[in-house]
Every structure is written in C-alpha cells, then in structure tokens.
Design a protein around this motif. Structure first.
Motif: not given
Length: 393
Positions: A68-73, A273-284
């Motif tokens: 949800l927050a993108g790739d950790s790397q 991660a929760a805010l990403n989920r609410l706005n666009y789910s998974f980031p590009p």
C-alpha cells in the motif's frame, strides 16, 4: 445532483499553454509551463532512465500490486538521496505517491488527521497548488513574507519576523531548494538560522523538495532539509522525481515522515498506508521502479548524476547569459538577480501589463506574475527575450 456543482477557476498555466499552441508566429517563446526542456525544445528521456527501462522490461516477471505504501527499497533509496545520513532510517516512515503533488496531498491529509483545521503557513508567493490542497482538506492557508520584488532576493528579515510569531500548533511549509515561483533561495547560513528559530517555536515543518539537483547540486540542494531533520523532532518531506529524473508522466513521488524519538514509526507508517488506501489504494510502481533501479546500480547512478549535472549547468549558463544581456540592453544591474537565482524559475518583477505586452507584441509567454521557466530558453532565444523585456520596461 451534478447541476449543483460550481464552476472551477481555469488554471492559468494550462490556459497559457493553449494560447501558445494557437499562436502561429515563428520564434515564439514558451516560458510558462514548468517542464525542463533541452536546447532543441524537447523534454528528453534521460540516458539512465532509458537503460533502467530496458533492464526492467527484461527482468520484470509480474505486474501485481506492490505494498500500500509502495516498495520498501524505493523508500530506502529515496530516503538516502534526500536525507543522507542525517537521521537513523528507523525514524523515517514513507509512502510512495503519484508525483510530488500526491505526496503533498497525503501530507496534508496526515496533518488533517493529526491536527484538524491546522494553520499552514506558506511563503508569499508560493506554488498555487499549496494553498489549494490545504484548503480543500479543511486546513487554513496563511503566509509568511519571503520574496522582495524590488531586489529579486529573499526577504529573510521579514520571513524571520513572521515565523517568530507562530505557535507550536502551526504547520510551516518550506521549499527545500529552487523556490517556485521566484528562484530565490536561502543560503546555508540562513537555513541554520531558520532551523534554530523553528526548533525554538516547536511548529511542525513540511518541506516540498521537487528540484533536488537543479540548483547547486544534489548534496548542496539537500542542505536545508537535512539541517531540519538533524534538529527537529519531527518533519514531513514531500519529494518529486519529475524534474531530476525527468519522469514527469510516470508520476513518481514520495512522502517521508520523520518520527519523534519515542514514537512508534510503525504507527505513522500504518497511517500513511491507510491514507494511500483511501486515496488511490496502491501507488503506481513503474516510474518508482525505474528510479529504484537507477539508484541501486553504481553504473546507472553515475550516469544519471552526470546527465543531471549537465542539465543543471545548462540552466546556470542560460541564467548568466540572460542577466548579461539585460545588463547590456538596460545599462543597469537590476536583473543581475537572475544569475543568482537557482532552479528552473525566476520572477522578474514585471507588471501584468508588461507581461501582456510581451505576449501580444513579441510572442513571449510567461505567467502573469512574470515567473519564467529558464529551461524554456536556449542560447538563441535569450537575446530575443532580453530585447523584448528591455522594450517593455
């Protein structure tokens, strides 16, 4: 329902782009839109980006979602690029976002959750999307003095005076480098003084850093944000890869949240991660993966840095050429600030009437407040611009 919607104000830069396209004149000059262009007028794909794209195409085995927050790397390489070793990695939560604008939106959303209705102080002037995003989320935009129109320099005394009056409940939005729209930047000594003031006031700081590497260099442009990170208990950083990697249409951004010692980084990470989920789910992910591929390869990183330095130096050369031409044509050093500004933009201090004359009489397109995109010039168009400016003074 839909008939109750209110008309929205037309974006001035989008309108300016349309006017430029419709202008049939040869030799017209587009200094409005904030996109880097090379000497031929194109926004090129950087060498390292093209190589990373080929590598990714050959090696990628899935198009499934990332976290949800993108790739950790991606988080790690961007944290290192922006913050270096200023703070321990364990204190930094992160979320990949659709561009720097997405990072600012998530930052303001996070502020709204933690401090509803907070006042957000922004430089006067600032990028118009700053107050628009804050206001749309129920935050209260306010300003602090920043730019002295007469001299084309930072009004640091006014800035300090205004920020000395803030409270610990306020949010202060700062440009990390290459101030948009003015091009006027703080010196390292001024950054140090500002950091001490903000630490004493206890306000939360949000840094928008969209042009790292376009000013004085990758490390030099990060001086302010790193000084803030070293001194303040918490910090929000909205960063963009559009300019320094040239991946505009890929929409690559990140929000970094420096967490106070003693606070659970995992708590802040979960909220991002929760805010990403609410706005666009998974980031590009594709653009972020390109950046990640470059920054995890010594060869690609070296080539990227070399090309970025070429871009930076080309803009400095155009600045110096324009300042020199204006000095010669006006017999004055008034516009010497253009050479001292950094990044893509400078604000010339022309009136709206003079800006309109430049468009109508000379085919020179700039934003109404006389902000110009230096990267819209080349060595042949600089003398034409200088002559047009001299003619309308």
């Amino acid at each position: 329902m839909l008939e109750t919607l209110k008309p929205q104000a037309e974006d001035k830069i989008i309108r300016l782009m349309a006017q430029f396209r419709e202008d049939p004149r040869d030799g017209k000059i587009d200094l409005g839109v904030g996109v880097y262009k090379d000497a031929t007028g194109l926004t090129p794909v950087m060498r390292a980006v093209r190589a990373a794209g080929a590598e990714l195409q050959a090696s990628e085995t899935t198009k499934t979602y990332t976290a949800l927050a993108g790739d950790s790397q991606f988080h790690a390489v961007m944290r290192d690029l922006i913050l270096g070793d200023a703070v321990p990695a364990s204190r930094v939560a992160a979320a990949a976002t659709p561009g720097g604008t997405g990072a600012l939106r998530i930052a303001c959303d996070l502020i709204r959750k933690a401090r509803p209705g907070a006042r957000v102080l922004m430089s006067d002037p600032t990028w118009p999307n700053h107050p628009a995003i804050a206001q749309d989320l129920g935050l209260v935009p306010a300003t602090y003095r920043y730019f002295d129109e007469a001299s084309g320099t930072v009004d640091f005394a006014g800035m300090k005076a205004d920020l000395s009056a803030i409270s610990a409940d306020d949010i202060v939005l700062l440009h990390g480098c290459c101030h948009n729209p003015t091009g006027a930047n703080l010196t390292p000594a001024e950054w140090d003084e500002l950091v001490a003031l903000l630490k004493a006031k206890g306000a939360t700081v949000l840094v928008d850093i969209a042009y790292q590497g376009f000013g004085d260099g990758l490390e030099e442009d990060a001086y302010g944000v790193r000084a803030l990170a070293k001194a303040l208990p918490e910090l929000l950083i909205a960063a963009s890869c559009s300019k320094n990697f040239g991946v505009y249409r890929e929409r690559v951004g990140i929000l970094l949240a420096l967490v106070p010692e003693g606070t659970e980084t995992a708590l802040v990470q979960a909220n991002l991660a929760a805010l990403n989920r609410l706005n666009y789910s998974f980031p590009p992910d594709h653009g972020a993966r390109l950046v990640q591929t470059i920054l995890t390869s010594e060869t690609l990183t070296a080539d990227w840095k070399a090309e970025l330095e070429e871009v930076r130096l080309s803009m400095l050369g155009l600045r110096e050429q324009l300042a020199s031409e204006l000095r010669r044509l006006t017999n004055s050093d008034h516009f010497d600030f253009v050479a001292r500004h950094r990044g893509m933009f400078s604000r010339l201090g022309l009136s709206p009437e003079q800006v309109e004359r430049l468009r109508v009489e000379f085919g020179v397109y700039m934003v109404g407040d006389s902000r110009i995109n230096i990267a819209g010039l080349n060595t042949e168009s600089v003398p034409k611009l200088a002559a047009a400016i001299a003619a309308v003074l």
